[in-house]
Design a protein around this motif. Structure first.
Motif, short mmCIF file in Angstrom:
data_model
loop_
_atom_site.label_atom_id
_atom_site.label_comp_id
_atom_site.label_asym_id
_atom_site.label_seq_id
_atom_site.Cartn_x
_atom_site.Cartn_y
_atom_site.Cartn_z
N VAL A 51 43.55 42.51 41.01
CA VAL A 51 42.94 41.76 42.12
C VAL A 51 41.72 42.51 42.64
CG1 VAL A 51 43.27 40.93 44.49
CG2 VAL A 51 45.07 40.58 42.79
N GLU A 52 41.87 43.79 42.87
CA GLU A 52 40.75 44.57 43.40
C GLU A 52 39.60 44.67 42.40
OE1 GLU A 52 40.46 45.19 46.60
OE2 GLU A 52 42.42 44.22 46.71
N SER A 53 39.93 44.71 41.13
CA SER A 53 38.89 44.72 40.09
C SER A 53 38.10 43.41 40.11
CB SER A 53 39.55 44.93 38.72
OG SER A 53 38.61 44.79 37.69
N VAL A 54 38.81 42.30 40.23
CA VAL A 54 38.14 41.00 40.31
C VAL A 54 37.27 40.91 41.56
CG1 VAL A 54 38.52 38.50 40.57
CG2 VAL A 54 39.87 39.81 38.91
N ILE A 55 37.78 41.38 42.68
CA ILE A 55 37.02 41.34 43.93
C ILE A 55 35.75 42.17 43.78
CG2 ILE A 55 37.01 42.01 46.37
CD1 ILE A 55 38.68 39.46 45.69
N HIS A 56 35.86 43.34 43.21
CA HIS A 56 34.68 44.19 43.00
C HIS A 56 33.64 43.45 42.14
CE1 HIS A 56 32.34 47.85 42.51
NE2 HIS A 56 32.34 47.63 41.20
N LYS A 57 34.12 42.83 41.07
CA LYS A 57 33.23 42.11 40.15
C LYS A 57 32.54 40.95 40.85
CE LYS A 57 34.99 39.12 37.55
NZ LYS A 57 35.82 38.36 36.65
N VAL A 58 33.30 40.15 41.62
CA VAL A 58 32.67 38.98 42.24
C VAL A 58 31.72 39.37 43.37
CG1 VAL A 58 34.49 37.37 41.55
CG2 VAL A 58 34.58 38.41 43.80
N ARG A 59 31.98 40.48 44.02
CA ARG A 59 31.02 40.96 45.03
C ARG A 59 29.69 41.31 44.35
NH1 ARG A 59 32.48 42.07 50.27
NH2 ARG A 59 30.75 43.55 50.39
N GLN A 60 29.76 41.94 43.19
CA GLN A 60 28.53 42.25 42.45
C GLN A 60 27.83 40.98 42.00
OE1 GLN A 60 30.15 44.86 39.41
NE2 GLN A 60 29.30 46.65 40.47
N SER A 70 30.45 39.13 51.22
CA SER A 70 31.64 38.94 52.07
C SER A 70 32.21 37.54 51.92
CB SER A 70 31.30 39.22 53.53
OG SER A 70 30.98 40.57 53.70
N ILE A 71 31.33 36.55 51.77
CA ILE A 71 31.78 35.18 51.56
C ILE A 71 32.51 35.09 50.22
CG2 ILE A 71 31.04 32.79 51.12
CD1 ILE A 71 28.75 33.31 53.14
N ARG A 77 39.68 36.08 47.60
CA ARG A 77 40.99 36.57 48.06
C ARG A 77 41.93 35.40 48.36
NH1 ARG A 77 41.64 41.87 48.22
NH2 ARG A 77 39.81 43.19 48.55
N ALA A 78 41.39 34.36 49.00
CA ALA A 78 42.21 33.18 49.28
C ALA A 78 42.62 32.48 47.99
CB ALA A 78 41.46 32.23 50.20
N MET A 79 41.66 32.33 47.08
CA MET A 79 41.93 31.67 45.81
C MET A 79 42.96 32.45 45.00
SD MET A 79 39.27 30.77 42.74
CE MET A 79 38.94 32.48 42.35
N ILE A 80 42.78 33.73 44.90
CA ILE A 80 43.71 34.57 44.13
C ILE A 80 45.11 34.50 44.72
CG2 ILE A 80 44.27 36.96 43.53
CD1 ILE A 80 41.20 37.38 43.15
N ALA A 81 45.21 34.54 46.04
CA ALA A 81 46.54 34.45 46.68
C ALA A 81 47.23 33.15 46.28
CB ALA A 81 46.40 34.55 48.19
N GLY A 82 46.50 32.06 46.28
CA GLY A 82 47.08 30.78 45.87
C GLY A 82 47.48 30.77 44.42
#
Length: 99
Positions: A51-60, A70-71, A77-82
């Motif tokens: 999850v954190e790897s994906v978040i890092h990638k999408v922020r880039q 941040s958006i 994060r919401a999508m991944i949780a679902g």
């Protein structure tokens, strides 16, 4: 992206984008469900490091595409949780002994 001449045009383009986004989310969902078959337990489904790897990638990616990172992070994060909830259900369905 094209410049719109009025609010109706803006809304029309947003509606078109929403259709594409939903199609892509559906496709992503199908891959997430497939992933459930390859994971041995619920912890593997939750995969916090992934999850954190994906978040890092999408922020880039957001920065590269002139989107506030941040958006992108909040949306992902919401999508991944679902998707994790959905994948957990699929994992239980195909691995009833892992409950």
């Amino acid at each position: 992206m094209r410049d719109c001449q009025n609010l109706d045009e803006v809304r029309e383009r947003i509606d078109q984008l929403d259709q594409h986004i939903i199609q892509l989310l559906s496709e992503r969902s199908q891959y997430v469900r497939q992933a459930a078959a390859f994971k041995k337990d619920k912890d593997a489904v939750k995969a916090p490091a992934r999850v954190e790897s994906v978040i890092h990638k999408v922020r880039q990616l957001a920065v590269e595409h002139a989107l506030n990172p941040s958006i992108a992070e909040k949306v992902y994060r919401a999508m991944i949780a679902g998707f994790i909830e959905d994948e957990l259900q699929e994992h239980e369905r195909i691995n009833p002994s892992n409950r």
